[in-house]
Scaffold this motif. Structure first.
Motif, short mmCIF file in Angstrom:
data_model
loop_
_atom_site.label_atom_id
_atom_site.label_comp_id
_atom_site.label_asym_id
_atom_site.label_seq_id
_atom_site.Cartn_x
_atom_site.Cartn_y
_atom_site.Cartn_z
N PRO A 96 31.65 19.50 76.82
CA PRO A 96 31.75 19.02 77.94
C PRO A 96 33.51 19.36 78.23
O PRO A 96 34.43 19.90 79.24
CB PRO A 96 31.44 17.80 78.39
N MET A 97 34.43 18.12 77.01
CA MET A 97 35.74 18.68 77.71
C MET A 97 36.37 19.79 77.25
O MET A 97 37.49 20.55 77.68
CB MET A 97 36.33 18.12 75.87
N ALA A 98 36.09 20.94 76.42
CA ALA A 98 36.04 22.14 75.92
C ALA A 98 36.48 22.83 77.47
O ALA A 98 36.74 24.41 77.78
CB ALA A 98 35.96 22.86 75.18
N ASP A 125 45.42 27.76 77.74
CA ASP A 125 44.87 28.58 77.06
C ASP A 125 46.18 29.46 75.63
O ASP A 125 44.66 29.96 75.18
CB ASP A 125 44.37 30.11 78.04
N ALA A 126 47.30 29.31 76.20
CA ALA A 126 48.23 30.02 75.44
C ALA A 126 48.62 28.95 74.86
O ALA A 126 48.74 29.41 72.79
CB ALA A 126 49.53 30.62 76.61
N VAL A 127 48.66 27.70 74.53
CA VAL A 127 49.12 26.89 73.07
C VAL A 127 47.28 25.63 73.65
O VAL A 127 47.21 25.07 73.82
CB VAL A 127 50.06 26.51 73.53
N PRO A 128 46.55 25.47 72.78
CA PRO A 128 45.23 25.22 72.56
C PRO A 128 45.25 23.39 72.45
O PRO A 128 44.86 23.05 72.80
CB PRO A 128 44.19 26.15 71.80
N PHE A 129 46.13 23.72 71.46
CA PHE A 129 46.37 21.83 71.10
C PHE A 129 48.88 22.15 71.11
O PHE A 129 49.07 22.82 70.63
CB PHE A 129 46.69 21.92 69.82
N GLU A 161 36.12 21.16 80.44
CA GLU A 161 36.98 20.86 81.65
C GLU A 161 38.21 21.69 81.34
O GLU A 161 39.13 22.35 82.08
CB GLU A 161 36.55 19.15 80.70
N ALA A 162 38.57 21.59 79.58
CA ALA A 162 39.68 22.47 79.80
C ALA A 162 40.20 23.54 79.87
O ALA A 162 41.02 24.03 80.81
CB ALA A 162 40.22 22.40 77.90
N ILE A 163 38.78 24.56 80.08
CA ILE A 163 39.10 25.92 80.48
C ILE A 163 38.29 25.99 82.03
O ILE A 163 38.78 27.51 82.49
CB ILE A 163 38.40 26.61 79.28
N GLY A 164 38.26 25.65 82.53
CA GLY A 164 38.20 25.44 83.79
C GLY A 164 36.54 25.90 83.38
O GLY A 164 36.63 26.62 85.03
N SER A 165 35.48 25.80 83.15
CA SER A 165 34.50 26.23 83.65
C SER A 165 33.17 25.50 83.41
O SER A 165 32.10 25.10 83.68
CB SER A 165 33.95 26.98 82.91
N GLY A 183 39.41 31.46 77.86
CA GLY A 183 40.24 31.20 76.40
C GLY A 183 41.11 32.09 76.68
O GLY A 183 41.97 33.22 77.24
N HIS A 184 43.00 32.76 74.82
CA HIS A 184 43.34 33.55 74.91
C HIS A 184 42.25 35.01 74.35
O HIS A 184 40.93 34.18 73.93
CB HIS A 184 44.71 33.06 74.12
#
Ligand SMILES: Cc1ncc(COP(=O)(O)O)c(C=O)c1O
Length: 388
Positions: free
Chosen positions: A342-344, A122-126, A346-350, A299-300
Motif C-alpha cells: 500500500p505504501m507504493a 515518478d521520475a525519482v523513485p528514491f 500511496e506514492a503513485i496515487g492509486s 510510475g515512469h
C-alpha cells in the motif's frame, strides 16, 4: 492461458526444477543429520546449493547464506533479529512491500525504533539527496533497508549509491532482492550489501517455500528461532552464526536443490539474455498500453530503469473487475489490487482506485501473451461502451 503474473511467482519453471524437486523428495533424507549415504550426498548437494546462491550474488563466503522459507522469512529474520535498542532508527523507501515494511512497523511499535521513509516521485523513485540528508542528520540510524525494485511499478532504486552512502555514514544495508534476483545483476560487493534477502519462487525459477538470507561478517543478528540444527547437537545453546544459527528444524532440502537448479538455469541461459528478452516484451507492453487512451500507466516508463512489471488502470473500471474479466473471459492471468504494497500505491496515487492491475513478464513470456492482453483490454473497452 496467458500468464502475466511473474512478479508474484514465475510460471512455468525450467523442466530440471520439476524433476529435481521430484527426485530429491523421493531419494534424499535427514539432511545435516543422518549417517546414510543419501544424507551425506544431501549434505554435499546442500553445499553446492549455497555455492550457487553465492556465485549468483557475488558472495565471497557461501557459509554466510542461510536458507529460509522465502523472502518474507528472510526479511523478518534480518529486521526482527537485528540487535535494536530503543531510540535506534531505520530508513526505507516509499515503495516497500509488506514483507519489509510490516516487520519495520512492528519493531517501531514494540521496540521503540524510529523509521524514516525516503520520498518518491515518478521520475525519482528514491531521492538520494534527501536520503543522504537523513544519514547526515540522524545519528541514531543503524540500518537502511530497501527493495531493489518496486513490485508494483518495477522502478529500480539506485541501490549501488544507497549502499555506498549507507557505508559512508557507518550504517548497514539490507537489500530485498525479491523483484530483482534473476532479472538484474545483484552484486553484494558492488552494492555494499550487508544483508540480502532472496525469494526462490520468482525469477530464480525455484519452487515456493524456499528463499535465502545472506548475512555479511559486519552484521550481527540475534537468533530468531531456537531449536535443532543438526550441528552442535550436544550443546544446550543455539549456534549464533549462519548458516546453522538460522536454519532451524528439518530444512526443505528438495526445495533447496530445486532452487539451485533454477539458479543454474538462469546462469546457463544468461542473465543478460533473459533481461534482453524481458525488456523487449516490456517495451511492447508499454507501447501497447500507451495506444489505449483510457489506460493510465503508473510510475515512469523508461524500460532501462524498470523491471518487467507494469501497473495500470482502465478508466471507469476497478482493477479487480478488470483483472477478473481478463482471466475469466480472455484467459489472461495477472494481478489486481494493492500487491501487498500500500505504501507504493500511496506514492503513485492509486490507493483511492483500489490499487492497480499489474502485468509482469518472465523469461517464458512470449510476444503473443502481451498481444493477448492489449487486444483483450481493447475488447473490454468496446464492450463496456456498447453496454452504455
Ligand atoms: C518486493 C517484495 N519483497 C518481498 C516479497 C516476499 O517474497 P516471498 O513470497 O518469497 O516471501 C515479495 C513478494 O511478492 C516482493 O515482491
Amino acid at each position: 492461458m496467458h500468464y502475466l503474473d511473474n512478479a508474484a511467482t514465475s510460471w512455468p519453471k525450467p523442466e530440471a526444477v520439476y524433476t529435481t524437486l521430484d527426485q530429491s523428495f523421493r531419494s534424499l533424507f535427514s539432511p545435516k543429520r543422518g549417517t546414510s549415504k543419501a544424507s551425506r550426498l544431501g549434505a554435499n548437494q546442500l553445499q553446492e546449493a549455497r555455492n550457487a546462491v553465492a556465485s549468483l550474488c557475488n558472495i565471497a563466503n557461501p557459509e554466510r547464506i542461510s536458507f529460509t522459507n522465502g523472502c518474507t522469512h528472510a526479511l523478518n529474520l534480518a529486521i526482527q533479529a537485528f540487535p535494536w535498542q530503543t531510540g535506534d532508527a531505520v530508513v526505507m523507501s516509499a515503495v516497500e512491500h509488506h514483507a519489509l515494511s510490516r516487520p519495520i512497523r512492528k519493531i517501531a511499535q514494540e521496540k521503540g525504533v524510529e523509521f524514516y521513509v525516503v520520498p518518491y516521485t515518478d521520475a525519482v523513485p528514491f531521492n538520494l539527496a534527501e536520503y543522504e540528508n537523513l544519514l547526515k542528520t540522524r545519528p541514531n540510524i543503524k540500518l537502511v533497508a530497501t527493495t531493489h525494485a518496486s513490485n508494483v511499478i518495477g522502478s529500480v532504486l539506485p541501490v549501488e549509491q544507497i549502499g555506498k552512502l549507507a557505508h559512508q555514514y557507518g550504517k548497514l544495508y539490507l537489500l530485498d532482492a525479491a523483484q530483482s534476483a534473476g532479472v538484474l545483476p545483484v552484486d553484494v560487493q558492488r552494492f555494499h550489501i550487508d544483508m540480502l534477502a532472496l525469494p526462490g519462487h520468482k525469477s530464480l525459477y525455484g519452487p515456493p517455500g524456499i528463499g535465502a538470507l545472506y548475512v555479511g561478517e559486519n552484521a550481527h543478528l540475534n537468533t530468531f528461532m531456537e531449536g535443532g540444527t543438526g550441528g552442535d547437537s550436544g550443546k544446550h545453546e543455539m549456534h549464533p552464526t549462519p548458516p546453522d544459527g538460522f536454519e532451524v528444524g528439518t530444512i526443505p532440502l528438495p526445495q533447496i536443490l530445486a532452487l539451485a537448479e533454477g539458479i543454474k538455469w538462469v546462469q546457463e541461459t544468461g542473465l543478460s539474455k533473459i533481461h534482453q528478452h524481458e525488456t523487449k516484451l516490456l517495451a511492447q507492453l508499454i507501447a501497447g498500453l500507451q495506444e489505449i487512451p483510457e489506460v493510465t500507466i503508473y510510475g515512469h516508463t523508461d524500460v532501462s530503469r524498470k523491471t518487467p512489471v507494469v501497473s495500470f488502470n482502465l478508466l471507469n473500471h476497478t482493477p479487480k473487475s478488470v483483472g477478473e474479466t481478463l482471466f475469466d473471459d480472455y484467459g489472461i492471468a495477472l494481478r489486481a489490487g494493492f500487491h501487498c504494497a500500500p505504501m507504493a500505491h500511496e506514492a503513485i496515487g492509486s490507493i483511492h482506485r483500489g490499487g492497480t492491475v499489474r502485468a509482469s513478464i518472465g523469461a517464458f513470456t512470449q510476444p503473443d501473451d502481451v498481444d493477448a492482453l492489449i487486444k483483450a483490454l481493447k475488447s473490454v473497452l468496446s464492450q463496456s461502451l456498447a453496454a452504455l
